[in-house]
Design a protein around this motif. Structure first.
Motif, short mmCIF file in Angstrom:
data_model
loop_
_atom_site.label_atom_id
_atom_site.label_comp_id
_atom_site.label_asym_id
_atom_site.label_seq_id
_atom_site.Cartn_x
_atom_site.Cartn_y
_atom_site.Cartn_z
N THR A 1 15.93 -3.47 0.18
CA THR A 1 16.78 -3.26 1.34
C THR A 1 16.81 -1.76 1.58
O THR A 1 16.26 -0.98 0.80
N LEU A 2 17.49 -1.34 2.63
CA LEU A 2 17.54 0.08 2.93
C LEU A 2 18.25 0.86 1.82
O LEU A 2 17.85 1.96 1.47
N ALA A 3 19.28 0.26 1.25
CA ALA A 3 20.06 0.94 0.21
C ALA A 3 19.35 0.93 -1.14
O ALA A 3 19.54 1.84 -1.95
N THR A 4 18.55 -0.09 -1.42
CA THR A 4 17.95 -0.20 -2.75
C THR A 4 16.50 0.24 -2.80
O THR A 4 15.87 0.12 -3.84
N SER B 1 12.11 1.42 -6.08
CA SER B 1 10.72 1.88 -6.04
C SER B 1 10.45 2.93 -7.11
O SER B 1 9.36 2.95 -7.70
N ILE B 2 11.41 3.80 -7.39
CA ILE B 2 11.24 4.77 -8.49
C ILE B 2 11.12 4.01 -9.81
O ILE B 2 10.27 4.33 -10.65
N PHE B 3 11.95 2.99 -10.00
CA PHE B 3 11.85 2.19 -11.23
C PHE B 3 10.49 1.51 -11.33
O PHE B 3 9.88 1.50 -12.41
N GLU B 4 10.00 0.96 -10.23
CA GLU B 4 8.69 0.31 -10.23
C GLU B 4 7.58 1.30 -10.54
O GLU B 4 6.61 0.98 -11.23
#
Length: 130
Positions: free
Chosen positions: A64-67, A72-75
């Motif tokens: 989502t826009l907030a997550t 994506s950094i975690f991925e």
């Protein structure tokens, strides 16, 4: 080979119910106990309750826009190569490093940024398909 008398196999002893016996009459005091999964009331207005169920909304997008940024950094840092280059970039800030920190941080940042942009485009395409 000795031939003895064989017992006749009765199917009624194998099955959990027997044909030709009385019909099954359960005790109503056991309803709700072990072995009973639910009680159904049909057309009984006194027992009807308003149940708030969740909706059936299905999303195929990953972000989502907030997550977007945290996920994506975690991925990106789940990949071993990115973790290796992050550790290398951190070590380049120490006085033991023979190269400047910019030479290791900039390529890592560009690779992660390009991968994040690619994931954002894929997620937008997934959202448009539904």
């Amino acid at each position: 080979m000795a031939r003895g008398t064989r017992k006749k196999l009765h199917l009624g002893s194998l099955l959990p119910f027997r044909c030709g016996t009385k019909s099954f009459q359960p005790e109503h005091s056991l309803i709700g106990g072990p072995g009973f999964s639910r009680v159904v009331f049909c057309n009984n207005t006194e027992s009807q309750r308003v149940l708030n169920y969740g909706n059936n909304y299905v999303t195929s997008t990953k972000y989502t826009l907030a997550t977007f940024f945290p996920k994506s950094i975690f991925e990106q840092f789940r990949r071993a190569a990115n973790v290796f280059f992050l550790i290398t970039a951190i070590l380049s800030f120490t006085p033991l490093s023979p190269s400047s920190p910019v030479s290791s941080v900039l390529p890592l940042a560009l690779v992660i940024l390009a991968a994040m942009i690619k994931e954002a485009i894929e997620d937008l395409r997934r959202k448009k398909q539904t």
